[in-house]
Design a protein around this motif. Structure first.
Motif, PDB file in Angstrom:
ATOM      1  N   PRO A  29       0.824  -1.229   0.000  1.00  0.00           N
ATOM      2  CA  PRO A  29       0.000   0.000   0.000  1.00  0.00           C
ATOM      3  C   PRO A  29       0.849   1.268   0.000  1.00  0.00           C
ATOM      4  CG  PRO A  29      -0.757  -1.546   1.693  1.00  0.00           C
ATOM      5  CD  PRO A  29       0.546  -2.071   1.184  1.00  0.00           C
ATOM      6  N   VAL A  30       2.045   1.177   0.555  1.00  0.00           N
ATOM      7  CA  VAL A  30       2.954   2.326   0.542  1.00  0.00           C
ATOM      8  C   VAL A  30       3.490   2.540  -0.876  1.00  0.00           C
ATOM      9  CG1 VAL A  30       5.016   3.358   1.564  1.00  0.00           C
ATOM     10  CG2 VAL A  30       3.579   1.824   2.944  1.00  0.00           C
ATOM     11  N   CYS A  31       3.871   1.443  -1.544  1.00  0.00           N
ATOM     12  CA  CYS A  31       4.341   1.549  -2.945  1.00  0.00           C
ATOM     13  C   CYS A  31       3.239   2.175  -3.806  1.00  0.00           C
ATOM     14  CB  CYS A  31       4.685   0.179  -3.524  1.00  0.00           C
ATOM     15  SG  CYS A  31       6.007  -0.665  -2.651  1.00  0.00           S
ATOM     16  N   ASP A  32       1.991   1.772  -3.541  1.00  0.00           N
ATOM     17  CA  ASP A  32       0.862   2.313  -4.321  1.00  0.00           C
ATOM     18  C   ASP A  32       0.720   3.815  -4.106  1.00  0.00           C
ATOM     19  OD1 ASP A  32       0.447  -0.271  -4.958  1.00  0.00           O
ATOM     20  OD2 ASP A  32      -1.472  -0.503  -3.931  1.00  0.00           O
ATOM     21  N   ALA A  33       0.912   4.250  -2.865  1.00  0.00           N
ATOM     22  CA  ALA A  33       0.775   5.677  -2.560  1.00  0.00           C
ATOM     23  C   ALA A  33       1.769   6.502  -3.380  1.00  0.00           C
ATOM     24  CB  ALA A  33       0.984   5.914  -1.067  1.00  0.00           C
ATOM     25  N   TRP A  34       2.916   5.908  -3.661  1.00  0.00           N
ATOM     26  CA  TRP A  34       3.930   6.580  -4.486  1.00  0.00           C
ATOM     27  C   TRP A  34       3.626   6.428  -5.977  1.00  0.00           C
ATOM     28  CZ3 TRP A  34       7.748   9.716  -2.719  1.00  0.00           C
ATOM     29  CH2 TRP A  34       8.035   9.667  -1.346  1.00  0.00           C
ATOM     30  N   GLY A  35       2.627   5.641  -6.294  1.00  0.00           N
ATOM     31  CA  GLY A  35       2.247   5.465  -7.700  1.00  0.00           C
ATOM     32  C   GLY A  35       3.130   4.514  -8.469  1.00  0.00           C
ATOM     33  N   PHE A  36       3.873   3.665  -7.765  1.00  0.00           N
ATOM     34  CA  PHE A  36       4.761   2.757  -8.497  1.00  0.00           C
ATOM     35  C   PHE A  36       4.020   1.568  -9.086  1.00  0.00           C
ATOM     36  CE2 PHE A  36       8.232   4.920  -6.152  1.00  0.00           C
ATOM     37  CZ  PHE A  36       8.962   5.301  -7.273  1.00  0.00           C
ATOM     38  N   THR A  37       2.746   1.392  -8.724  1.00  0.00           N
ATOM     39  CA  THR A  37       2.001   0.265  -9.274  1.00  0.00           C
ATOM     40  C   THR A  37       1.193   0.675 -10.497  1.00  0.00           C
ATOM     41  OG1 THR A  37       1.817  -0.439  -6.986  1.00  0.00           O
ATOM     42  CG2 THR A  37       0.561  -1.706  -8.602  1.00  0.00           C
TER      43      THR A  37
ATOM     44  N   ALA B  23       1.056  12.526   0.512  1.00  0.00           N
ATOM     45  CA  ALA B  23       0.960  13.376   1.703  1.00  0.00           C
ATOM     46  C   ALA B  23       1.419  12.577   2.921  1.00  0.00           C
ATOM     47  CB  ALA B  23      -0.487  13.824   1.887  1.00  0.00           C
ATOM     48  N   ALA B  24       1.990  13.277   3.901  1.00  0.00           N
ATOM     49  CA  ALA B  24       2.548  12.612   5.078  1.00  0.00           C
ATOM     50  C   ALA B  24       1.499  11.785   5.818  1.00  0.00           C
ATOM     51  CB  ALA B  24       3.171  13.641   6.000  1.00  0.00           C
ATOM     52  N   ASP B  25       0.248  12.290   5.913  1.00  0.00           N
ATOM     53  CA  ASP B  25      -0.758  11.520   6.677  1.00  0.00           C
ATOM     54  C   ASP B  25      -1.191  10.263   5.916  1.00  0.00           C
ATOM     55  OD1 ASP B  25      -1.946  13.205   4.843  1.00  0.00           O
ATOM     56  OD2 ASP B  25      -3.806  13.413   5.985  1.00  0.00           O
ATOM     57  N   VAL B  26      -1.165  10.317   4.586  1.00  0.00           N
ATOM     58  CA  VAL B  26      -1.466   9.105   3.803  1.00  0.00           C
ATOM     59  C   VAL B  26      -0.396   8.051   4.089  1.00  0.00           C
ATOM     60  CG1 VAL B  26      -1.612   8.154   1.452  1.00  0.00           C
ATOM     61  CG2 VAL B  26      -2.641  10.381   1.967  1.00  0.00           C
ATOM     62  N   LEU B  27       0.856   8.489   4.081  1.00  0.00           N
ATOM     63  CA  LEU B  27       1.949   7.540   4.342  1.00  0.00           C
ATOM     64  C   LEU B  27       1.830   6.941   5.742  1.00  0.00           C
ATOM     65  CD1 LEU B  27       5.277   8.925   2.844  1.00  0.00           C
ATOM     66  CD2 LEU B  27       3.952   6.926   2.167  1.00  0.00           C
ATOM     67  N   ARG B  28       1.504   7.787   6.699  1.00  0.00           N
ATOM     68  CA  ARG B  28       1.391   7.314   8.081  1.00  0.00           C
ATOM     69  C   ARG B  28       0.327   6.224   8.193  1.00  0.00           C
ATOM     70  NH1 ARG B  28      -0.171  11.824  10.676  1.00  0.00           N
ATOM     71  NH2 ARG B  28       1.543  12.985   9.747  1.00  0.00           N
TER      72      ARG B  28
ATOM     73  N   THR C 167      10.183   3.930   7.231  1.00  0.00           N
ATOM     74  CA  THR C 167       9.820   5.347   7.041  1.00  0.00           C
ATOM     75  C   THR C 167       8.691   5.563   6.035  1.00  0.00           C
ATOM     76  OG1 THR C 167      11.363   5.654   5.193  1.00  0.00           O
ATOM     77  CG2 THR C 167      12.238   6.008   7.415  1.00  0.00           C
ATOM     78  N   GLY C 168       8.522   4.618   5.113  1.00  0.00           N
ATOM     79  CA  GLY C 168       7.549   4.781   4.037  1.00  0.00           C
ATOM     80  C   GLY C 168       8.108   5.559   2.858  1.00  0.00           C
ATOM     81  N   TYR C 169       9.339   6.036   2.979  1.00  0.00           N
ATOM     82  CA  TYR C 169       9.988   6.785   1.893  1.00  0.00           C
ATOM     83  C   TYR C 169      10.962   5.883   1.133  1.00  0.00           C
ATOM     84  CZ  TYR C 169       8.096  11.264   3.205  1.00  0.00           C
ATOM     85  OH  TYR C 169       7.238  12.300   3.419  1.00  0.00           O
ATOM     86  N   PRO C 170      11.284   6.244  -0.101  1.00  0.00           N
ATOM     87  CA  PRO C 170      12.318   5.494  -0.816  1.00  0.00           C
ATOM     88  C   PRO C 170      13.577   5.431   0.043  1.00  0.00           C
ATOM     89  CG  PRO C 170      11.217   7.001  -2.315  1.00  0.00           C
ATOM     90  CD  PRO C 170      10.690   7.316  -0.945  1.00  0.00           C
TER      91      PRO C 170
END
Ligand code: AMP
Ligand code: MG
Length: 345
Positions: A113-121, A129-134, A257-260
């Motif tokens: 779900p984190v990869c999806d938030a970054w649009g890699f899928t 947004a930070a709250d989405v990642l959290r 962290t949810g970041y690359p």
């Protein structure tokens, strides 16, 4: 497309050193979201190649995240309910959890779900947004996946992405298939996952190129490693990324962290003997992703302490190439004087 062209170049480079035996067969296909090149020599090479292609397509059909009918999609859409899954999927889920534990969470297939938030899928890439990642980070943890004999259930809200381990598993299948069809010489390249069988025709080692992460669109290498009966798997931020506001964001996510992952490494290549354990290709793939997340110090300490047999080629942001001593003798640095080369234990 550029990426596919670059990968194709890398593949050609990796296999262009092959000799031309009488009974050889080769094929290139696009599957599992990458370019795949297979080359085999042996009396049964043609049948083996056909079977290999079928096995790869079958595996893709089970594991794809974008196909509605795949077992992975069914699991992801089951809302935490139990889904009947095939033996390869059960096996992969089990191993994925083993590697999560072993790498202290650096490898985790529920990072999906984190990869999806970054649009890699779905290709619509963006900085979330930070709250989405959290929110999405709270869903990560493959220890919540429940397995029984023939079924699996994800934790509520969880999704999985086997992209960090599937090609390595496919290379293990290829190794087994080479055995079955008595293919004594050949090469398999699945994106950054290479398997070499035997030696070249003249008895010399296969030379597997390590891509220069600074020049992902070209065929430039940081060096080559001579191998026989081995897997070599590379993970690098340069393999899939986008730029926003002058910053580069890549596809290997640090589950902490949810970041690359921002570990100071630009690529990690894991090398292992093909017969070191039943699934050395899977191991190389899981570890290349995890060690990229860990960074140089943790990765080298992990190698010394984890009890698994593998070698490493690390490329760092500050232009060093670190090669572990088990393969240093067979590593040939690039002629260009861009990188400083170091050997370590
Ligand atoms: P690889 O190219 O083998 O390093 O795998 C990268 C792919 O694995 C990504 O495209 C994601 O699908 C998935 N992935 C990203 N970060 C992780 C992680 N920390 N653990 C497991 N899988 C990951
Ligand atoms: Mg991997």
């Amino acid at each position: 497309m550029k990426r596919i062209t670059a990968m194709l170049l890398a593949v050609l480079l990796a296999v262009s050193v092959a000799g031309c035996g009488a009974k050889s067969a080769e094929e290139q296909l696009i599957a599992m979201d990458t370019v795949i090149a297979l080359r085999m020599e042996g009396a049964q090479a043609k049948q083996a190649l056909q079977e290999a292609t079928q096995q790869i397509y079958d595996l893709e059909a089970l594991l794809s995240r974008t196909r509605e009918s795949s077992e992975v999609t069914r699991l992801n859409e089951a809302g935490g309910e139990r889904v009947e899954v095939s033996a390869p999927v059960t096996q992969l889920l089990r191993w994925a959890e083993d590697y999560r534990r072993l790498t202290d969470g650096a490898f985790d297939i529920t990072v999906a779900p984190v990869c999806d938030a970054w649009g890699f899928t779905d290709e619509e890439r963006q900085v979330p947004a930070a709250d989405v990642l959290r929110e999405r980070l709270a869903l990560v943890g493959s220890q919540r996946i429940r397995l029984d004999g023939s079924g699996a259930a994800l934790g509520e809200g969880q999704q999985i992405d086997l992209g960090g381990i599937a090609k390595g598993y496919a290379s293990d299948l290829m190794r087994d298939l080479f055995e079955t069809y008595e293919i004594r010489r050949g090469t398999v390249s699945l994106g950054g996952n290479v398997y070499v069988r035997g030696t070249k025709e003249d008895g010399s080692l296969w030379m597997v190129g390590v891509q220069d992460p600074k020049q992902p669109e070209s065929s430039a290498l940081v060096g080559m490693v001579g191998l026989c009966d081995a897997f070599a798997v590379t993970s690098g931020g340069y393999q899939r990324y986008f730029e926003q506001d002058g910053k580069v964001y890549h596809h290997i996510i640090d589950p902490a962290t949810g970041y690359p992952a921002n570990s100071g490494l630009t690529s990690v290549t894991v090398v292992a003997d093909a017969d070191s354990g039943e699934a050395a290709g899977t191991m190389c793939d899981a570890l290349s992703t995890a060690l990229f997340v860990m960074g140089e110090e943790r990765a080298l300490a992990f190698r010394r302490e984890c009890g698994l047999a593998f070698e490493l080629i690390l490329v760092t942001e500050d232009d060093r190439v670190i090669v572990t001593d088990g393969i240093a003798e067979h590593f040939v640095p690039s002629q260009e004087e861009v990188y400083a080369y170091e050997t370590t234990s």
